[in-house]
Design a protein around this motif. Structure first.
Motif, PDB file in Angstrom:
ATOM      1  N   LEU A  50       0.851  -1.182   0.000  1.00  0.00           N
ATOM      2  CA  LEU A  50       0.000   0.000   0.000  1.00  0.00           C
ATOM      3  C   LEU A  50       0.888   1.234   0.000  1.00  0.00           C
ATOM      4  O   LEU A  50       1.878   1.299   0.731  1.00  0.00           O
ATOM      5  CB  LEU A  50      -0.928   0.022   1.217  1.00  0.00           C
ATOM      6  N   ARG A  51       0.523   2.184  -0.837  1.00  0.00           N
ATOM      7  CA  ARG A  51       1.334   3.384  -0.988  1.00  0.00           C
ATOM      8  C   ARG A  51       0.433   4.604  -0.928  1.00  0.00           C
ATOM      9  O   ARG A  51      -0.701   4.580  -1.436  1.00  0.00           O
ATOM     10  CB  ARG A  51       2.086   3.340  -2.321  1.00  0.00           C
ATOM     11  N   ALA A  52       0.892   5.669  -0.291  1.00  0.00           N
ATOM     12  CA  ALA A  52       0.192   6.955  -0.268  1.00  0.00           C
ATOM     13  C   ALA A  52       1.053   7.987  -0.969  1.00  0.00           C
ATOM     14  O   ALA A  52       2.284   7.986  -0.818  1.00  0.00           O
ATOM     15  CB  ALA A  52      -0.108   7.392   1.161  1.00  0.00           C
ATOM     16  N   VAL A  53       0.416   8.863  -1.738  1.00  0.00           N
ATOM     17  CA  VAL A  53       1.119   9.916  -2.474  1.00  0.00           C
ATOM     18  C   VAL A  53       0.361  11.223  -2.272  1.00  0.00           C
ATOM     19  O   VAL A  53      -0.871  11.257  -2.392  1.00  0.00           O
ATOM     20  CB  VAL A  53       1.215   9.593  -3.982  1.00  0.00           C
ATOM     21  N   LEU A 126      -2.846   3.869  -3.013  1.00  0.00           N
ATOM     22  CA  LEU A 126      -2.721   2.886  -4.095  1.00  0.00           C
ATOM     23  C   LEU A 126      -2.378   1.519  -3.538  1.00  0.00           C
ATOM     24  O   LEU A 126      -1.641   1.411  -2.550  1.00  0.00           O
ATOM     25  CB  LEU A 126      -1.646   3.313  -5.095  1.00  0.00           C
ATOM     26  N   VAL A 127      -2.896   0.494  -4.182  1.00  0.00           N
ATOM     27  CA  VAL A 127      -2.582  -0.887  -3.835  1.00  0.00           C
ATOM     28  C   VAL A 127      -1.793  -1.486  -4.998  1.00  0.00           C
ATOM     29  O   VAL A 127      -2.265  -1.487  -6.146  1.00  0.00           O
ATOM     30  CB  VAL A 127      -3.861  -1.713  -3.589  1.00  0.00           C
ATOM     31  N   HIS A 128      -0.584  -1.973  -4.708  1.00  0.00           N
ATOM     32  CA  HIS A 128       0.299  -2.543  -5.728  1.00  0.00           C
ATOM     33  C   HIS A 128       0.481  -4.040  -5.494  1.00  0.00           C
ATOM     34  O   HIS A 128       0.504  -4.493  -4.337  1.00  0.00           O
ATOM     35  CB  HIS A 128       1.687  -1.887  -5.670  1.00  0.00           C
ATOM     36  N   GLN A 129       0.639  -4.770  -6.562  1.00  0.00           N
ATOM     37  CA  GLN A 129       0.968  -6.194  -6.440  1.00  0.00           C
ATOM     38  C   GLN A 129       2.364  -6.350  -5.848  1.00  0.00           C
ATOM     39  O   GLN A 129       3.289  -5.627  -6.205  1.00  0.00           O
ATOM     40  CB  GLN A 129       0.930  -6.874  -7.806  1.00  0.00           C
ATOM     41  N   GLY A 130       2.486  -7.329  -4.947  1.00  0.00           N
ATOM     42  CA  GLY A 130       3.799  -7.676  -4.402  1.00  0.00           C
ATOM     43  C   GLY A 130       4.325  -6.658  -3.415  1.00  0.00           C
ATOM     44  O   GLY A 130       3.676  -5.661  -3.103  1.00  0.00           O
ATOM     45  N   HIS A 131       5.516  -6.945  -2.892  1.00  0.00           N
ATOM     46  CA  HIS A 131       6.170  -6.065  -1.935  1.00  0.00           C
ATOM     47  C   HIS A 131       7.324  -5.347  -2.619  1.00  0.00           C
ATOM     48  O   HIS A 131       8.183  -5.978  -3.230  1.00  0.00           O
ATOM     49  CB  HIS A 131       6.701  -6.860  -0.737  1.00  0.00           C
ATOM     50  N   ALA A 133      10.336  -2.221  -2.026  1.00  0.00           N
ATOM     51  CA  ALA A 133      11.040  -1.447  -1.002  1.00  0.00           C
ATOM     52  C   ALA A 133      10.645   0.025  -1.093  1.00  0.00           C
ATOM     53  O   ALA A 133      10.262   0.520  -2.164  1.00  0.00           O
ATOM     54  CB  ALA A 133      12.551  -1.605  -1.182  1.00  0.00           C
ATOM     55  N   PRO A 134      10.733   0.755   0.043  1.00  0.00           N
ATOM     56  CA  PRO A 134      10.478   2.198  -0.016  1.00  0.00           C
ATOM     57  C   PRO A 134      11.372   2.869  -1.056  1.00  0.00           C
ATOM     58  O   PRO A 134      12.546   2.550  -1.188  1.00  0.00           O
ATOM     59  CB  PRO A 134      10.822   2.663   1.409  1.00  0.00           C
ATOM     60  N   ARG A 135      10.773   3.786  -1.795  1.00  0.00           N
ATOM     61  CA  ARG A 135      11.453   4.572  -2.842  1.00  0.00           C
ATOM     62  C   ARG A 135      11.849   3.742  -4.059  1.00  0.00           C
ATOM     63  O   ARG A 135      12.479   4.241  -4.965  1.00  0.00           O
ATOM     64  CB  ARG A 135      12.695   5.300  -2.297  1.00  0.00           C
ATOM     65  N   ALA A 136      11.496   2.429  -4.072  1.00  0.00           N
ATOM     66  CA  ALA A 136      11.749   1.614  -5.256  1.00  0.00           C
ATOM     67  C   ALA A 136      10.532   1.654  -6.169  1.00  0.00           C
ATOM     68  O   ALA A 136       9.447   2.086  -5.778  1.00  0.00           O
ATOM     69  CB  ALA A 136      12.055   0.170  -4.846  1.00  0.00           C
ATOM     70  N   ILE A 137      10.710   1.208  -7.415  1.00  0.00           N
ATOM     71  CA  ILE A 137       9.592   1.172  -8.359  1.00  0.00           C
ATOM     72  C   ILE A 137       8.622   0.077  -7.912  1.00  0.00           C
ATOM     73  O   ILE A 137       8.997  -1.092  -7.810  1.00  0.00           O
ATOM     74  CB  ILE A 137      10.087   0.906  -9.786  1.00  0.00           C
TER      75      ILE A 137
END
Length: 433
Positions: A50-53, A126-131, A133-137
């Motif tokens: 999970l990512r917040a922007v 946003l919800v992304h597939q997989g894990h 790392a922070p600041r990685a694509i």
């Protein structure tokens, strides 16, 4: 009513599965309000990031991320399920918000703090597939939602002030009132900082956001200060028809906390003071009131440590207030008839605020006073703001123009912000009627 730009809804499909969706409730609400974040339509045990922007007023991007696994039914609830990695771990319902930090392409050491309260902070979850790392694509997006974080509730009025010598903004709650009145000040950032005042108004206070340098026709730099300016502000607020009285309160952070101590000491209009990470002596700029002058403790720049990455640590730089030679700088708080709430982070690296709170309490008790409360938070840093304000361990100082270490650990600091915000409101309501 809250105005929502667009609702949270499913936008993508997880390959081979049903539609995945993320919901954040409320989708629009106050910035100090907890939200509930849920994801559904995932595979059993599926790994997601999970990512917040978000963006600040200047368009600079901030982001955060955390690693989760869906439960056996393909669901995820941030209020009950732990993050296993990323920018925070554990069950942290608001972790995506308080861990927002400058994105990799942005300059570091920036705070995500609004300069205007008239528009919401928009946060995309946003919800992304997989894990990842922070600041990685990150992996492919499977769902997203937009959240609006408002700094003023519907009906809160903002009135820009140019009243005699007083400058700032007065925030009034909806309704007829009268309301308890509070003056709100920050530190050496200068300028007009409104977001805490507007949130206080959203919770029933008439809040005056009071700048004291680097704003409009106020002095550009903090060379010396006159308490008469703050007295005029206190009298203006006390006499306002929407303010309950008979006395008003003040809340300050850093230099603002120290000024709050001086106000409640010398001004009978002020009956309650919330002092966040302040010093019990006057610092930097001499403070004048009539024929009286409190000289300011000075910073010794030779005692500032600079890390390899250029971050300044000012922890040892302020003159020692316990040195008898510096006793003229001490604020005689034992003269105050009102009540103090002292709030400190035990990992404050700007200066020794836990020590300064201890000195203040010792001075009060030596004079037979028990008109204080202390909130001391292990692991919290210097600037303890309303809940979910993103943690920033080091930020560019407007006076020095370099990043200065504020200290603290993100999770402990976030918890301190949540707990202290409720206690601050309780304290002000109690002592302002």
């Amino acid at each position: 009513m809250w105005r929502v730009a667009r609702s949270a809804r499913p936008l993508w499909l997880v390959p081979g599965r049903g539609a995945a969706s993320v919901s954040v409730s409320p989708a629009a609400g106050l910035a100090d309000e907890r939200v509930e974040t849920r994801v559904s339509g995932l595979g059993a045990g599926q790994a997601v990031t999970l990512r917040a922007v978000a963006a600040d007023d200047g368009g600079r991007l901030f982001q955060s991320c955390a690693h989760y696994w869906a439960d056996g039914l393909g669901r995820l609830h941030l209020g009950t399920q732990p993050s296993r990695g990323g920018d925070y771990t554990g069950v942290e319902p608001m972790g995506l918000f308080w861990s927002l930090a400058p994105a990799a392409m942005e300059s570091p050491y920036r705070r995500l703090v609004p300069r205007s309260t008239r528009a919401p902070m928009k946060v995309e979850v946003l919800v992304h597939q997989g894990h990842s790392a922070p600041r990685a694509i990150p992996g492919p997006v499977v769902a997203k939602a937009l959240v609006e974080r408002w700094f003023a509730a519907p009906g809160v009025r903002r009135i820009r002030l140019k009243e005699g010598g007083v400058r700032g903004s007065l925030f009034l709650p909806p309704g007829d009132g009268p309301f308890p009145g509070v003056i709100d000040m920050y530190g050496d950032e200068g300028g007009l900082i409104e977001f805490r005042s507007s949130l206080l108004a959203s919770h029933g206070f008439a809040a005056l956001s009071l700048p004291y340098f680097d704003f409009e026709d106020l002095p550009k730099v903090m060379k010396e200060l006159k308490l008469e300016y703050f007295e005029e502000a206190a009298r203006f607020l006390q006499r306002h028809p929407k303010v309950k009285g008979p006395g008003v309160g003040v809340i300050g952070t850093g230099k603002g906390a120290e000024l709050a101590l001086s106000m409640i000491t010398f001004l009978p209009e002020v009956v309650a003071a919330v002092c966040i990470s302040g010093c019990s002596s006057n610092t930097v700029a001499d403070l004048h009131y009539g024929e009286m002058t409190l000289p300011g403790l000075r910073f010794d720049m030779s005692k500032v440590n600079v890390s390899d990455d250029g971050v300044f640590d000012t922890f040892e730089a302020l003159d020692d207030p316990t040195n008898p030679a510096n006793s003229p700088c001490t604020i005689p708080i034992e003269k105050a008839e009102g009540h103090f709430l002292l709030v400190v982070g035990e990992d404050d690296r700007v200066w020794k605020s836990p020590l300064y709170a201890e000195l203040a309490i010792r001075r009060l008790r030596q004079h037979g006073k028990e008109n204080f409360e202390l909130l001391s938070y292990p692991g919290a840093g210097h600037r303890i703001d309303p809940p979910s304000t993103p943690f920033c361990q080091a930020a560019v100082d407007r006076v020095l123009g370099v990043p200065v270490r504020g200290g603290g650990e993100s999770k402990a600091h976030a918890h301190a912000q949540i707990h202290s915000w409720g206690k601050i409101q309780e304290f002000l309501h109690l002592h302002l009627g």
